[in-house]
Design an enzyme around this catalytic site. Structure first.
Site, PDB file in Angstrom:
ATOM      1  N   PRO A 173      62.984 103.627  -0.261  1.00 52.82           N
ATOM      2  CG  PRO A 173      60.720 104.142  -0.399  1.00 52.82           C
ATOM      3  CD  PRO A 173      61.837 103.974   0.581  1.00 52.82           C
ATOM      4  CG  PHE A 174      63.082 106.952  -5.019  1.00 54.38           C
ATOM      5  CD1 PHE A 174      62.828 106.655  -6.353  1.00 54.38           C
ATOM      6  CD2 PHE A 174      62.024 107.303  -4.199  1.00 54.38           C
ATOM      7  CE1 PHE A 174      61.546 106.732  -6.868  1.00 54.38           C
ATOM      8  CE2 PHE A 174      60.730 107.369  -4.704  1.00 54.38           C
ATOM      9  CZ  PHE A 174      60.486 107.079  -6.036  1.00 54.38           C
ATOM     10  NE  ARG A 175      69.973 101.681  -6.494  1.00 50.21           N
ATOM     11  CZ  ARG A 175      70.246 100.405  -6.219  1.00 50.21           C
ATOM     12  NH1 ARG A 175      70.742 100.082  -5.040  1.00 50.21           N
ATOM     13  NH2 ARG A 175      70.031  99.466  -7.118  1.00 50.21           N
ATOM     14  CG  MET A 176      66.622 108.643  -0.980  1.00 47.93           C
ATOM     15  SD  MET A 176      65.535 110.084  -0.900  1.00 47.93           S
ATOM     16  CE  MET A 176      63.916 109.318  -0.920  1.00 47.93           C
ATOM     17  CG  HIS A 177      69.436 102.188   1.032  1.00 49.63           C
ATOM     18  ND1 HIS A 177      68.224 101.780   0.512  1.00 49.63           N
ATOM     19  CD2 HIS A 177      70.360 101.938   0.068  1.00 49.63           C
ATOM     20  CE1 HIS A 177      68.405 101.293  -0.700  1.00 49.63           C
ATOM     21  NE2 HIS A 177      69.687 101.383  -0.997  1.00 49.63           N
TER      22      HIS A 177
END
Length: 210
Positions: A187-191
């Protein structure tokens, strides 16, 4: 195939990528989920090669073998990718499983598989696929589609049953990983990114910022 899966299927998607000592078990867990969930060609991978001068090219191929030795695909060795691999035996692979929001990158040197391996895989292909492989001058100019289809019809008529032998210029390559990176959408580009790099003692791992 003789890979030991250390990571339970489904664990990575629930909470990022779990720690692992080596990449093959993790790859097998992800590949099993892709096989069960991807609608088309879960074994599709982008193969990138380069000329000795460093000019790159990429195309999609199918993974046809995998174990601790590496990742295997087959092709006409006189094609562009074949020529580049002989001249510069290094390659990169990318598996992208969109429905699972995952990807795996592989980088390493390339070697030809044995003649016996190529023979066995070629014999396992459907008759139409063997005819097409034998009739194709892959990557070279084709005057018209009709020319290719005529060559296939001629081979079909002159090679009954299983008489279609593997062309000497058709075979397999194995990409031997020096590095593998696993990427998990979060989520939220917190890959989550986990890299395995081969060293003298086996594999070392590093987490990367997304």
């Amino acid at each position: 195939m003789s890979l030991t899966t250390e990571v339970p299927a489904g664990e990575a998607s629930a909470a990022g990528i779990p720690d692992a000592r080596e990449p093959y078990g993790l790859f097998e867990a992800w590949f099993a989920e892709a096989t069960a969930g991807e609608p088309n060609d879960p074994n599709a991978m982008c193969l990138s090669t380069a000329t000795p001068e460093g000019r790159p090219s990429s195309r999609m191929v199918l993974l046809k073998g995998r174990d601790e030795r590496g990742f295997v695909f087959y092709t006409n060795e006189e094609s562009r990718k074949g020529g580049e691999l002989f001249a510069n035996p290094q390659a990169a692979l990318l598996f992208h499983w969109k429905s699972l929001r995952r990807q795996v990158r592989v980088e390493g040197r390339v070697e030809r598989v044995t003649e016996a391996e190529s023979d066995a895989y070629f014999a396992s292909r459907a008759r139409g696929s063997r005819l097409a492989a034998a009739a194709s001058d892959q990557s070279r100019p084709l005057p018209s589609r009709a020319v290719f289809e005529a060559r296939i019809r001629e081979l079909d008529a002159t090679c009954p049953g299983d008489a279609i032998v593997r062309p000497p210029h058709w075979g397999g390559f194995r990409v031997i990983p020096a590095a593998m990176e696993f990427w998990q959408d979060m989520p939220f580009r917190m890959h989550d990114r986990l890299v395995f790099e081969r060293d003298e003692e086996g594999w070392r791992t590093t987490r990367l910022y997304p």
